[in-house]
Each structure stands twice: as structure tokens, then as C-alpha cells.
Design a protein around this motif. Structure first.
Motif, PDB file in Angstrom:
ATOM      1  N   UNK A  70       0.848  -1.190   0.000  1.00  0.00           N
ATOM      2  CA  UNK A  70       0.000   0.000   0.000  1.00  0.00           C
ATOM      3  C   UNK A  70       0.886   1.244   0.000  1.00  0.00           C
ATOM      4  N   UNK A  71       0.367   2.316  -0.565  1.00  0.00           N
ATOM      5  CA  UNK A  71       1.182   3.508  -0.793  1.00  0.00           C
ATOM      6  C   UNK A  71       1.072   4.551   0.314  1.00  0.00           C
ATOM      7  N   UNK A  72      -0.071   4.626   1.002  1.00  0.00           N
ATOM      8  CA  UNK A  72      -0.301   5.728   1.935  1.00  0.00           C
ATOM      9  C   UNK A  72      -0.819   5.224   3.276  1.00  0.00           C
ATOM     10  N   UNK A  73      -0.671   6.053   4.302  1.00  0.00           N
ATOM     11  CA  UNK A  73      -1.294   5.788   5.586  1.00  0.00           C
ATOM     12  C   UNK A  73      -1.869   7.090   6.142  1.00  0.00           C
ATOM     13  N   UNK A  74      -2.565   6.979   7.264  1.00  0.00           N
ATOM     14  CA  UNK A  74      -3.299   8.112   7.831  1.00  0.00           C
ATOM     15  C   UNK A  74      -2.747   8.424   9.220  1.00  0.00           C
ATOM     16  N   UNK A  75      -2.402   9.686   9.443  1.00  0.00           N
ATOM     17  CA  UNK A  75      -1.860  10.115  10.733  1.00  0.00           C
ATOM     18  C   UNK A  75      -2.924  10.909  11.487  1.00  0.00           C
ATOM     19  N   UNK A  76      -3.281  10.502  12.711  1.00  0.00           N
ATOM     20  CA  UNK A  76      -4.288  11.250  13.489  1.00  0.00           C
ATOM     21  C   UNK A  76      -3.810  12.657  13.817  1.00  0.00           C
ATOM     22  N   UNK A  77      -4.737  13.612  14.007  1.00  0.00           N
ATOM     23  CA  UNK A  77      -4.334  15.012  14.250  1.00  0.00           C
ATOM     24  C   UNK A  77      -3.642  15.229  15.582  1.00  0.00           C
ATOM     25  N   UNK A  78      -3.871  14.337  16.566  1.00  0.00           N
ATOM     26  CA  UNK A  78      -3.235  14.548  17.868  1.00  0.00           C
ATOM     27  C   UNK A  78      -1.734  14.327  17.822  1.00  0.00           C
ATOM     28  N   UNK A  79      -1.212  13.719  16.745  1.00  0.00           N
ATOM     29  CA  UNK A  79       0.231  13.509  16.616  1.00  0.00           C
ATOM     30  C   UNK A  79       0.905  14.605  15.800  1.00  0.00           C
ATOM     31  N   UNK A  80       0.144  15.614  15.370  1.00  0.00           N
ATOM     32  CA  UNK A  80       0.685  16.709  14.550  1.00  0.00           C
ATOM     33  C   UNK A  80       0.519  18.014  15.331  1.00  0.00           C
ATOM     34  N   UNK A  81       1.612  18.750  15.512  1.00  0.00           N
ATOM     35  CA  UNK A  81       1.560  20.002  16.265  1.00  0.00           C
ATOM     36  C   UNK A  81       1.087  21.170  15.409  1.00  0.00           C
ATOM     37  N   UNK A  82       1.622  21.273  14.185  1.00  0.00           N
ATOM     38  CA  UNK A  82       1.263  22.391  13.315  1.00  0.00           C
ATOM     39  C   UNK A  82       1.212  21.943  11.861  1.00  0.00           C
ATOM     40  N   UNK A  83       0.337  22.601  11.110  1.00  0.00           N
ATOM     41  CA  UNK A  83       0.288  22.444   9.651  1.00  0.00           C
ATOM     42  C   UNK A  83       0.678  23.790   9.054  1.00  0.00           C
ATOM     43  N   UNK A  84       1.816  23.842   8.387  1.00  0.00           N
ATOM     44  CA  UNK A  84       2.321  25.097   7.822  1.00  0.00           C
ATOM     45  C   UNK A  84       1.856  25.209   6.377  1.00  0.00           C
ATOM     46  N   UNK A  85       1.037  26.210   6.091  1.00  0.00           N
ATOM     47  CA  UNK A  85       0.514  26.459   4.750  1.00  0.00           C
ATOM     48  C   UNK A  85       0.912  27.868   4.317  1.00  0.00           C
TER      49      UNK A  85
END
Length: 481
Positions: free
Chosen positions: A446-461
Motif C-alpha cells: 500500500x502507498x499511503x497511511x493516515x496520521x491522526x491530528x493529535x500527533x501533529x503540532x502544526x500544519x504550515x501552509x
């Protein structure tokens, strides 16, 4: 019985045989056809000529309907074949590469040559990455629009969208579309529908060509520059950064911090099979030159960036103890704040979270999706399982063995060759070479997986650094523009 006074009429034999509505319609059709045939015979057209004309009309109508987008989808669904690949039932709803390739000949006769070449590059992983695939797709669409000619008695705004749909269906036979590609396709079709009917064909083509250029500059180039400037604030002198695989915006970030800002830092590149995208990042960084103190041009990996390359299965806790920050790329950000990225990303985010290491994700707004997904099983991409077994050229891992491993293998061969001697020059066969013949073994790539939001501090856009819970806000902003 009392007489009611009602007289019953005897039933005649003709009224017993009343025709149904269907039979009446068929009778009327036959009468009309007979009248037309009689009229044509009066005009000098024979019965054989009438049959030939009718056959030609049927062929024309069939060819016209067969080129519609809905009919092509039906043909593609019928062309899908059942493969010999063993896929677990949990992932049985996902399309395999063979099923995608089986659909390509159905519409290859109406596909632009540039689209065929791009599809081959997608399927062979020559072009990898959501942003790279998006840019190449829109550049090829520019060629398609330039070479497009509007048929007679049709409008460009109506026919061009259908023509592009055929090209997109063929692109899907190489690899499924990424989220950014889907967003760009919806935008392009909307722009085509807004083209004025009074505009000439050349004016419409120039307008669409320019709009694609503006879209790429605003949504990819300028967005990446803003993300790099924002993310560079989190990189300081002497810091240790960990990244996974290869992302174009992260490559630009590391180059910007080293060349433009002169920061010295340590970079840990984590890589995994079968694509080994981390090698691409390492190769690009080592090719970037800077001026040394002596005035000579040297790679930035020699002066500014100290690089450590490690495979995912060899990532130990001792390496993570020295890491100050984790930068991750993204395939897509879903509206529930979950990160959809290359398989292995979720594991790195979870390991970093348990050690209180901040995890930052760099992602353009074009990659944001309004879909909601709770697992990586519902929607994913299945690659060829043989890619995990047969690694060739640049995707081949280092083959050098340690001294202890070589001694162990020699001892094991010596014990096994007591009964049967093998020549030293004979090549070793992989234990998984004939895995298809093993009924109880399934290999899943499989090519992709899903990371829950509680494991990510910031999304830089390009709109700033926001928490994952603010993804719906960015989606509303993106749709409004």
C-alpha cells in the motif's frame, strides 16, 4: 330472479381480440415506415439503398454515443479483469495495477500522445510526488488545449470538457489521481465553462493557457515560497531535524536555510522501500553548491548540513533522542485534520509524539480535501507487490554485508552443504521468488497511511501555521478564492 331491465349485448368475435397498447404502437410504427418507404420509392430510392442508409445512420449514432464520457466509463468498467494477484479481503475493494492497465486500450485512440507519455511516467514512478504530478499534468493539459480543434457545430466550452475527460480517464490507468490533481481538474473545468461563447478559438486557448500558468504560479510556486519562509523560523543553528522520504517543499526549505540564511544543522533522512524517495532528497541536497570559506564551490552537505541516512526499519530510539523537530511532507490533508501521506509517516509521527518531539507538516492549500477518512483502508492505492521483492537500480538497497553477517552466512552455508555441495558462483535465489505459489502468503504494497491530528503540532501552509483542527477554515478560504 327479478328482471333488472338491463339488456346485455352479445359479444362479437372481433371484439374478443382487442390489441394492447404496445401492439398498437408497433402497428403504427410499421404503417409509418411503410408510408416512408413508399414515398422514397416514388422519389427513385430503392429498398436496398434505404437499408444501406439506415445501416450507416446506426453506425454513426453508435460511434457518437461510444465517445461520450459516461459510455467510456462503462467500457472501462467492462474492461477490468480479474487478476491472479492475491489481495487480502480487507483491501479487496482497491484497484490493482493490472486492473488499471486493462482499461487503457479502450480509449487510447482518442488520447493525446503527451498524455500517454505522462501516464507511462506515472506508472513507472519516474514522476513521484503530489506536487510534481500536478505540475506535469497541467503542463501536458496546456499541450492538449493548444493542439485541440473544436468540431463543427459544437462550442469549445461544451466539447473541450468532454475531450479532457477522456485524457483524465487514461491518466487514471497509470495511477489514481492525487487530491491536488482532482482539485486542479475541477478548477480547470470550471474555467473552461466560464469562457465566453463569443470568443474565438485562438482567444479561448490563449486565455486557458495563461490561466493554467497563473494557477501554477500562485498555488504551487508562490505557496511553496511562503511555506518555506514560515517554516524556516523553526530551524535554528545546531538543531537536529528528522524528515521522511522526499517532499519538494521540504527540499526547498533545507536549501533555503543553508544557502540563503547560512544556518548549520543536522538532518536525519528516514527512508523506506520500495521507492527509496529519501535517496532523491539526499541526491538533490548534495548537488546544491555553495561557496566555502576558501572560495571554492562545495556541496551544502559539506558546509552547512550534516546528513544521516537511515532506513525506517532501523530507526532506533537512540536516534530520536537527539532530534529537536520533525518535518513531514503531505499527500493530502483531510477535513477532519488527518494527514494522508506516504506509508510510514504515521509511525514516525507516533514515535515522535511519545518523546515530545514537535511534528510539523508542510502542505499547500491545493492539497486540502473536504473528505473525511478514519482509516487508510477505505481509500488507498495498491502498488505492485513484486516491487517489494524485486528492487532494481536506484531502488536497490545497499548490498554490502557486515563482517559478522558474512561469517554467519558462511557457517550456515557450510552446514547446509554437507549433503549437497553448491558452487560458489551460483546466484542466491530470493526466498520470496515464488511467493504466488504459496496459498497462505499475501504480500500487500500500500502507498499511503493516515496520521491522526493529535500527533501533529502544526500544519504550515501559505496562509500561516495552524493546528490540524483549522483545516476546514483553510478549505473555506481556498473555495472562496
Amino acid at each position: 330472479m327479478a328482471d333488472t331491465g338491463v339488456q346485455t349485448k352479445p359479444v362479437e368475435p372481433e371484439e374478443e381480440k382487442k390489441l394492447s397498447n404496445k401492439e398498437l404502437k408497433e402497428l403504427k410504427k410499421k404503417e409509418k415506415a411503410a408510408k416512408r418507404a413508399a414515398q422514397k420509392e416514388k422519389n427513385g430510392i430503392t429498398v436496398e439503398q434505404q437499408r444501406q442508409l439506415a445501416d450507416e445512420k446506426k453506425k454513426q449514432s453508435q460511434s457518437a454515443t461510444s465517445n461520450t464520457a459516461s459510455n467510456l466509463k462503462k467500457q472501462l468498467n467492462q474492461a477490468l479483469i480479474k487478476t491472479d494477484k492475491k489481495v487480502p479481503h480487507l483491501f479487496g475493494h482497491l484497484e490493482t495495477r493490472e486492473q488499471r492497465n486493462a482499461s487503457s486500450p479502450a480509449i487510447s485512440h482518442i488520447v493525446h500522445p503527451a498524455i500517454i507519455a505522462l501516464t507511462l511516467k506515472y506508472s513507472s514512478y519516474t514522476i513521484v510526488g503530489s506536487s510534481a504530478r500536478l505540475v506535469n499534468m497541467l503542463r501536458v493539459f496546456q499541450q492538449v488545449i493548444v493542439d485541440y480543434k473544436t468540431p463543427e457545430n459544437t462550442a469549445l466550452t461544451r466539447h473541450l470538457t468532454g475531450h479532457l475527460s477522456h485524457q483524465i480517464e487514461f491518466l487514471k490507468s497509470g495511477r489514481p489521481l492525487s487530491v491536488s490533481m482532482g482539485n486542479a481538474i475541477r478548477w480547470l473545468k470550471q474555467e473552461i465553462s466560464h469562457v465566453s461563447i463569443d470568443a474565438s478559438e485562438s482567444q479561448a486557448k490563449e486565455l486557458l493557457f495563461q490561466k493554467i500558468d497563473d494557477f501554477l504560479r500562485e498555488k504551487v510556486e508562490l505557496s511553496d515560497q511562503l511555506i518555506v519562509q514560515s517554516a524556516a523560523k523553526h530551524v535554528t543553528n545546531g538543531t537536529t531535524i528528522l524528515t521522511y522520504g522526499h517532499s519538494q517543499v521540504l527540499e526547498d526549505l533545507f536549501k533555503f536555510c543553508a544557502v540563503e540564511q547560512g544556518k548549520k544543522f543536522t538532518l536525519v533522512i528516514v527512508d523506506s522501500r520500495p521507492l527509496f524517495e529519501g535517496k532523491t532528497l539526499l541526491r538533490q541536497l548534495s548537488r546544491t553548491k555553495c561557496v566555502s570559506d576558501s572560495g571554492e564551490e562545495v556541496p551544502i552537505t559539506q558546509k552547512y548540513i550534516s546528513v544521516h541516512y537511515v532506513l525506517l526499519n532501523a530507526l532506533s530510539s537512540s536516534l530520536l533522542d537527539d532530534v529537536d523537530c520533525v518535518f513531514l511532507g503531505a499527500h493530502a490533508m483531510l477535513s477532519n485534520g488527518r494527514l494522508f501521506s506516504r506509508v510510514g509517516t504515521a509511525m514516525i509521527a507516533m514515535m515522535s509524539h511519545t518523546r515530545n518531539i514537535p511534528v510539523l507538516t508542510c502542505c499547500e492549500s491545493i492539497k486540502f480535501s473536504d473528505k473525511v477518512q478514519l482509516d487508510s483502508v477505505t481509500s488507498n492505492e495498491l502498488a505492485d507487490p513484486d516491487d517489494l521483492i524485486n528492487t532494481e537500480n536506484s531502488r536497490r538497497p545497499p548490498q554490502k554485508k557486515t563482517f559478522a553477517l558474512e561469517q554467519f552466512l558462511k557457517q550456515a552455508r557450510a552446514e547446509n552443504s554437507k549433503e549437497k555441495k553448491e558452487s560458489a558462483d551460483e546466484k542466491e535465489e530470493s526466498p520470496l521468488q515464488n511467493w504466488k505459489s504459496l496459498p497462505t502468503l499475501n504480500i500487500l504494497n500500500i502507498m499511503y497511511d493516515l496520521t491522526p491530528p493529535e500527533y501533529i503540532n502544526k500544519v504550515i501552509t501559505e496562509l500561516g501555521a495552524l493546528p490540524p483542527s483549522s483545516v476546514p477554515v483553510i478549505l473555506r478560504e481556498y473555495k472562496s478564492t
